[in-house]
Design a protein around this motif. Structure first.
Motif, PDB file in Angstrom:
ATOM      1  N   LEU A   1       0.806  -1.219   0.000  1.00  8.37           N
ATOM      2  CA  LEU A   1       0.000   0.000   0.000  1.00  8.37           C
ATOM      3  C   LEU A   1       0.837   1.267   0.000  1.00  8.37           C
ATOM      4  CD1 LEU A   1      -2.921  -0.931   2.439  1.00  8.37           C
ATOM      5  CD2 LEU A   1      -2.876  -1.035  -0.057  1.00  8.37           C
ATOM      6  N   HIS A   2       2.040   1.192   0.548  1.00  8.50           N
ATOM      7  CA  HIS A   2       2.879   2.381   0.602  1.00  8.50           C
ATOM      8  C   HIS A   2       3.808   2.501  -0.611  1.00  8.50           C
ATOM      9  CE1 HIS A   2       1.491   2.337   4.819  1.00  8.50           C
ATOM     10  NE2 HIS A   2       1.618   3.638   4.695  1.00  8.50           N
ATOM     11  N   GLN A   3       3.630   1.595  -1.572  1.00  5.24           N
ATOM     12  CA  GLN A   3       4.351   1.698  -2.840  1.00  5.24           C
ATOM     13  C   GLN A   3       3.331   1.627  -3.975  1.00  5.24           C
ATOM     14  OE1 GLN A   3       8.409  -0.024  -3.217  1.00  5.24           O
ATOM     15  NE2 GLN A   3       7.807  -1.297  -1.497  1.00  5.24           N
ATOM     16  N   ALA A   4       2.482   2.646  -4.011  1.00  2.00           N
ATOM     17  CA  ALA A   4       1.347   2.636  -4.933  1.00  2.00           C
ATOM     18  C   ALA A   4       1.773   2.594  -6.392  1.00  2.00           C
ATOM     19  CB  ALA A   4       0.460   3.849  -4.681  1.00  2.00           C
ATOM     20  N   THR A   5       2.910   3.192  -6.719  1.00  2.00           N
ATOM     21  CA  THR A   5       3.336   3.187  -8.122  1.00  2.00           C
ATOM     22  C   THR A   5       3.888   1.830  -8.549  1.00  2.00           C
ATOM     23  OG1 THR A   5       5.508   4.063  -7.461  1.00  2.00           O
ATOM     24  CG2 THR A   5       3.841   5.656  -8.147  1.00  2.00           C
ATOM     25  N   VAL A   6       4.396   1.074  -7.583  1.00  2.00           N
ATOM     26  CA  VAL A   6       4.902  -0.269  -7.882  1.00  2.00           C
ATOM     27  C   VAL A   6       3.751  -1.269  -7.923  1.00  2.00           C
ATOM     28  CG1 VAL A   6       6.430  -2.143  -7.106  1.00  2.00           C
ATOM     29  CG2 VAL A   6       7.124   0.252  -6.826  1.00  2.00           C
ATOM     30  N   TYR A   7       2.700  -1.008  -7.111  1.00  2.00           N
ATOM     31  CA  TYR A   7       1.566  -1.928  -7.013  1.00  2.00           C
ATOM     32  C   TYR A   7       0.255  -1.187  -7.308  1.00  2.00           C
ATOM     33  CZ  TYR A   7       4.832  -5.141  -4.750  1.00  2.00           C
ATOM     34  OH  TYR A   7       5.893  -5.971  -4.465  1.00  2.00           O
ATOM     35  N   PRO A   8      -0.002  -0.842  -8.567  1.00  2.00           N
ATOM     36  CA  PRO A   8      -1.262  -0.182  -8.926  1.00  2.00           C
ATOM     37  C   PRO A   8      -2.395  -1.201  -9.063  1.00  2.00           C
ATOM     38  CG  PRO A   8       0.045  -0.507 -10.881  1.00  2.00           C
ATOM     39  CD  PRO A   8       0.888  -1.001  -9.723  1.00  2.00           C
ATOM     40  N   LYS A   9      -3.587  -0.708  -9.318  1.00  3.34           N
ATOM     41  CA  LYS A   9      -4.708  -1.599  -9.633  1.00  3.34           C
ATOM     42  C   LYS A   9      -4.447  -2.257 -10.988  1.00  3.34           C
ATOM     43  CE  LYS A   9      -8.374   1.051  -7.296  1.00  3.34           C
ATOM     44  NZ  LYS A   9      -7.684   2.314  -6.955  1.00  3.34           N
ATOM     45  N   PRO A  10      -4.802  -3.523 -11.147  1.00  5.87           N
ATOM     46  CA  PRO A  10      -4.634  -4.180 -12.452  1.00  5.87           C
ATOM     47  C   PRO A  10      -5.541  -3.537 -13.506  1.00  5.87           C
ATOM     48  CG  PRO A  10      -4.983  -5.790 -10.697  1.00  5.87           C
ATOM     49  CD  PRO A  10      -5.286  -4.454 -10.115  1.00  5.87           C
ATOM     50  N   ASP A  11      -5.182  -3.704 -14.764  1.00 12.95           N
ATOM     51  CA  ASP A  11      -5.947  -3.129 -15.855  1.00 12.95           C
ATOM     52  C   ASP A  11      -7.400  -3.589 -15.831  1.00 12.95           C
ATOM     53  OD1 ASP A  11      -6.173  -1.761 -18.552  1.00 12.95           O
ATOM     54  OD2 ASP A  11      -6.702  -3.814 -19.104  1.00 12.95           O
ATOM     55  N   GLY A  12      -7.617  -4.872 -15.546  1.00 10.66           N
ATOM     56  CA  GLY A  12      -8.984  -5.393 -15.514  1.00 10.66           C
ATOM     57  C   GLY A  12      -9.827  -4.738 -14.436  1.00 10.66           C
ATOM     58  N   VAL A  13      -9.221  -4.477 -13.273  1.00 14.51           N
ATOM     59  CA  VAL A  13      -9.939  -3.816 -12.182  1.00 14.51           C
ATOM     60  C   VAL A  13     -10.244  -2.374 -12.554  1.00 14.51           C
ATOM     61  CG1 VAL A  13      -9.751  -3.031  -9.784  1.00 14.51           C
ATOM     62  CG2 VAL A  13      -8.961  -5.313 -10.414  1.00 14.51           C
ATOM     63  N   ARG A  14      -9.276  -1.708 -13.156  1.00 10.07           N
ATOM     64  CA  ARG A  14      -9.487  -0.319 -13.567  1.00 10.07           C
ATOM     65  C   ARG A  14     -10.591  -0.239 -14.620  1.00 10.07           C
ATOM     66  NH1 ARG A  14      -4.106   2.157 -15.529  1.00 10.07           N
ATOM     67  NH2 ARG A  14      -5.373   4.052 -15.511  1.00 10.07           N
ATOM     68  N   TYR A  15     -10.638  -1.208 -15.516  1.00  8.25           N
ATOM     69  CA  TYR A  15     -11.715  -1.237 -16.507  1.00  8.25           C
ATOM     70  C   TYR A  15     -13.056  -1.402 -15.802  1.00  8.25           C
ATOM     71  CZ  TYR A  15     -14.877  -2.907 -20.121  1.00  8.25           C
ATOM     72  OH  TYR A  15     -15.967  -3.061 -20.943  1.00  8.25           O
ATOM     73  N   ASN A  16     -13.109  -2.332 -14.861  1.00 13.01           N
ATOM     74  CA  ASN A  16     -14.341  -2.586 -14.101  1.00 13.01           C
ATOM     75  C   ASN A  16     -14.832  -1.307 -13.429  1.00 13.01           C
ATOM     76  OD1 ASN A  16     -16.413  -3.630 -12.560  1.00 13.01           O
ATOM     77  ND2 ASN A  16     -15.204  -5.273 -11.656  1.00 13.01           N
TER      78      ASN A  16
ATOM     79  N   VAL B   1      -7.602   6.343 -12.040  1.00 12.15           N
ATOM     80  CA  VAL B   1      -6.308   6.734 -12.605  1.00 12.15           C
ATOM     81  C   VAL B   1      -5.162   6.355 -11.669  1.00 12.15           C
ATOM     82  CG1 VAL B   1      -7.300   8.590 -13.968  1.00 12.15           C
ATOM     83  CG2 VAL B   1      -6.502   9.072 -11.642  1.00 12.15           C
ATOM     84  N   GLU B   2      -3.970   6.245 -12.231  1.00  8.24           N
ATOM     85  CA  GLU B   2      -2.797   5.824 -11.468  1.00  8.24           C
ATOM     86  C   GLU B   2      -1.650   6.815 -11.680  1.00  8.24           C
ATOM     87  OE1 GLU B   2      -2.505   3.381  -9.398  1.00  8.24           O
ATOM     88  OE2 GLU B   2      -4.270   2.134  -9.782  1.00  8.24           O
ATOM     89  N   GLY B   3      -0.567   6.605 -10.926  1.00  8.68           N
ATOM     90  CA  GLY B   3       0.676   7.345 -11.130  1.00  8.68           C
ATOM     91  C   GLY B   3       0.544   8.842 -10.921  1.00  8.68           C
ATOM     92  N   GLU B   4       1.228   9.605 -11.783  1.00  9.23           N
ATOM     93  CA  GLU B   4       1.253  11.057 -11.660  1.00  9.23           C
ATOM     94  C   GLU B   4      -0.125  11.678 -11.850  1.00  9.23           C
ATOM     95  OE1 GLU B   4       3.689  13.023 -10.637  1.00  9.23           O
ATOM     96  OE2 GLU B   4       4.794  11.168 -10.247  1.00  9.23           O
ATOM     97  N   GLN B   5      -0.924  11.053 -12.713  1.00  3.93           N
ATOM     98  CA  GLN B   5      -2.275  11.582 -12.924  1.00  3.93           C
ATOM     99  C   GLN B   5      -3.095  11.504 -11.634  1.00  3.93           C
ATOM    100  OE1 GLN B   5      -4.545   9.580 -15.978  1.00  3.93           O
ATOM    101  NE2 GLN B   5      -6.009  11.271 -16.190  1.00  3.93           N
ATOM    102  N   HIS B   6      -2.949  10.408 -10.898  1.00  5.07           N
ATOM    103  CA  HIS B   6      -3.654  10.263  -9.627  1.00  5.07           C
ATOM    104  C   HIS B   6      -3.152  11.285  -8.615  1.00  5.07           C
ATOM    105  CE1 HIS B   6      -4.059   8.579  -5.507  1.00  5.07           C
ATOM    106  NE2 HIS B   6      -5.291   8.349  -5.925  1.00  5.07           N
ATOM    107  N   LYS B   7      -1.830  11.458  -8.526  1.00  8.35           N
ATOM    108  CA  LYS B   7      -1.267  12.429  -7.578  1.00  8.35           C
ATOM    109  C   LYS B   7      -1.781  13.835  -7.870  1.00  8.35           C
ATOM    110  CE  LYS B   7       3.086   9.948  -6.739  1.00  8.35           C
ATOM    111  NZ  LYS B   7       4.566   9.994  -6.903  1.00  8.35           N
ATOM    112  N   ARG B   8      -1.842  14.175  -9.150  1.00  6.04           N
ATOM    113  CA  ARG B   8      -2.270  15.512  -9.549  1.00  6.04           C
ATOM    114  C   ARG B   8      -3.742  15.734  -9.223  1.00  6.04           C
ATOM    115  NH1 ARG B   8      -4.095  16.835 -14.388  1.00  6.04           N
ATOM    116  NH2 ARG B   8      -3.299  14.895 -15.300  1.00  6.04           N
ATOM    117  N   GLN B   9      -4.586  14.736  -9.544  1.00  5.81           N
ATOM    118  CA  GLN B   9      -6.010  14.868  -9.246  1.00  5.81           C
ATOM    119  C   GLN B   9      -6.248  14.944  -7.739  1.00  5.81           C
ATOM    120  OE1 GLN B   9      -8.636  12.078 -11.137  1.00  5.81           O
ATOM    121  NE2 GLN B   9      -7.845  12.481 -13.193  1.00  5.81           N
TER     122      GLN B   9
END
Length: 527
Positions: A88-103, A115-123
């Protein structure tokens, strides 16, 4: 011409099959006993939609093992506090899988939950002011006002019955109440759901379709088989219309907030205090560099997130609160006595938070009935998961860490961690608010963002709206429990829990009726 193409396709398929077999056979979790696969196509996926699957698996197989996912892939089941904190404390290394994000995207669109990564941080940076504690305090009167409106409706319903007892569906009313609350606090808009406004009925139906177990299963399948996303299904046509309804309503509300900001020209002394207005204000603040602001599309993408996360999860939490209190009349009485001792109809958030038993009951409901029972993550690189408690494999080897490979899927069982007897004690499955007077030392190892429970997750992806949810839940309980006694209107064993995005109560005798919680409501005497 066709023959070379066919041979090429056959070769590619063979390569993929060989790579997959090698991946499965070299998986380190093959050394650990896990549940038997339900089949090559879906593995144990259907099992994970049943609330309680994780607790049963933990009893049989321990805290670390593998189970079968789609097309025979192995998913890591990890129920170790140190390993979960690491993930949980390494969110960029362990994001949600593509299938979950689609769901999720089929329900809430490309908002902050997806959204993940920098886009998530910015939002998230732009959205944080709308969910800060100072602002949530200002929303408390709106939570109370809508709850009082429902209280008065229920009082009238009780008067209209022969015996003074109102039989109704708790989930339906909580969905109406929380929709009106998110309309008022999120968009400065009156859905008038408690008054049966047509627009709110349309939105309720849309949300009901999108959150149904059938919709969840379709999204899971298409999330894992991208080519199938091109093939429409009858259920998806209904879901598409539901999304259009929700997006149409939400887009109109955001447009009104944006027009108010444009017309007022008072960015620093803005009068509107709803969350969408605060979000738009924050997004144009001079403290946010131009390149870090959200686009109009990104702002609009938060609309369904507000609806679902700010409405559905709290409605579900309140339904389970009613259920728990009906099963424990003594706890219901004790809580009511504390609420009545405050002596005011419009407490501040600080006053609500000063009530220790109310706080304990809310914590216990969220612990025992976590709205989201599990979450999935995928490793974006090879890694080593440290373990708090060493585990022994089938060959007798002891492991104090687990190697993770890029692409490995990980199941984090939130509900099971909340109810783990090794953490909470032998009474972990009992509804017992008194446990919060002194929790076991092991509880402190849970990496949750609130109360050392996993219901709001932890780390960078912790629920941004948890303060909102807690204040709303306490306000609703405060108003309704001071005025009414609650009793389950059906036999206890007719109620079962089913999970899609959230876990909700269903009737064993009528599962096709959707989520239901039949309750009896009677006025409290001498209030």
């Amino acid at each position: 011409m066709l023959q070379p193409i066919s041979l090429t396709l056959a070769a590619l398929i063979l390569i993929l099959v060989v790579k997959h077999i090698r991946y499965v056979r070299t998986n380190p979790l093959r050394k650990f006993n896990g549940p038997k696969s339900g089949g090559f196509l879906f593995g144990n996926i259907k099992d994970t939609l049943l609330t309680g699957y994780a607790q049963e698996w933990m009893k049989k197989y321990g805290r670390v093992f593998g189970y079968a996912g789609i097309l025979g892939e192995t998913r890591f089941f990890i129920a170790d506090t140190k390993a979960i904190a690491h993930i949980l404390h390494q969110a960029t290394v362990y994001p949600k899988p593509d299938g979950v994000r689609y769901n999720l995207s089929q329900i809430v669109g490309p908002g902050v939950l997806v959204v993940e990564g920098e886009q998530h941080k910015r939002q998230r940076k732009v959205m944080n002011p709308a969910f800060g504690n100072a602002y949530i305090k200002e929303l408390t009167p709106a939570f109370l006002e809508k709850s009082i409106q429902l209280r008065d409706i229920w009082a009238q319903e009780c008067i209209s019955t022969v015996d003074g007892i109102y039989r109704t569906d708790g989930i339906e009313w909580m969905a109406k109440l929380t929709l009106d609350i998110i309309g008022s606090t999120g968009f400065n808009y009156s859905f008038n759901s408690l008054g049966s406004k047509v627009e709110s009925d349309e939105l309720q139906r849309a949300l009901g379709v999108m959150m149904s177990p059938n919709a969840a299963m379709i999204n899971i399948v298409k999330g894992n088989f991208p080519l199938l996303r091109l093939v429409p299904t009858p259920q998806e046509k209904v879901m598409d219309q539901a999304r259009k309804t929700m997006n149409s309503i939400g887009t109109g509300l955001f447009a009104e907030s944006k027009e108010f900001l444009r017309a007022s020209g008072e960015k620093d002394n803005w009068r509107s205090r709803d969350m969408s207005s605060l979000l738009l204000r924050a997004n144009t603040s001079s403290s946010i560099p131009e390149n870090q602001r959200m686009t109009d599309d990104e702002v609009l993408a938060q609309v369904p997130t507000f609806f679902v996360a700010g409405h559905e999860t709290t409605a579900t939490t309140m339904a389970w609160t009613f259920f728990a209190l009906t099963q424990h009349p003594d706890i219901q009485r004790k809580l009511r006595e504390e609420l009545l001792s405050l002596g005011t109809e419009d407490p501040s958030l600080d006053e609500l938070n000063s009530l220790p038993y109310l706080d304990a009951v809310v914590r216990e409901v969220l612990r025992l009935h976590s709205p989201v029972p599990f979450t999935l993550r995928v490793a974006t690189k090879d890694d080593i998961l440290p373990l708090r408690t060493p585990v022994t494999d089938a060959e007798g080897n002891v492991h104090d860490s687990i190697p993770i490979r890029k692409g490995d899927m990980i199941d984090i069982p939130l509900l099971a961690m909340n109810t783990d007897p090794a953490i909470w004690g032998e009474d972990a499955l009992e509804f017992k608010p008194e446990r919060w007077e002194k929790t076991p030392a092991e509880v402190s190892a849970l990496p949750g963002v609130w109360g050392n429970i996993m219901s709001f997750l932890g780390g960078a992806r912790a629920c941004i709206g948890y303060r909102f949810s807690l204040a709303e839940t306490k306000s609703i309980i405060y108003v309704l429990l001071r005025s009414f006694e609650f009793e389950l209107a059906i036999p206890h064993d007719d109620l079962v829990s089913r999970a899609s995005i959230v876990q909700r109560p269903y009737l064993r005798s009528d599962p096709g009726a959707g989520a239901k919680l039949p309750i009896l409501i009677r006025p409290v005497v001498n209030v």
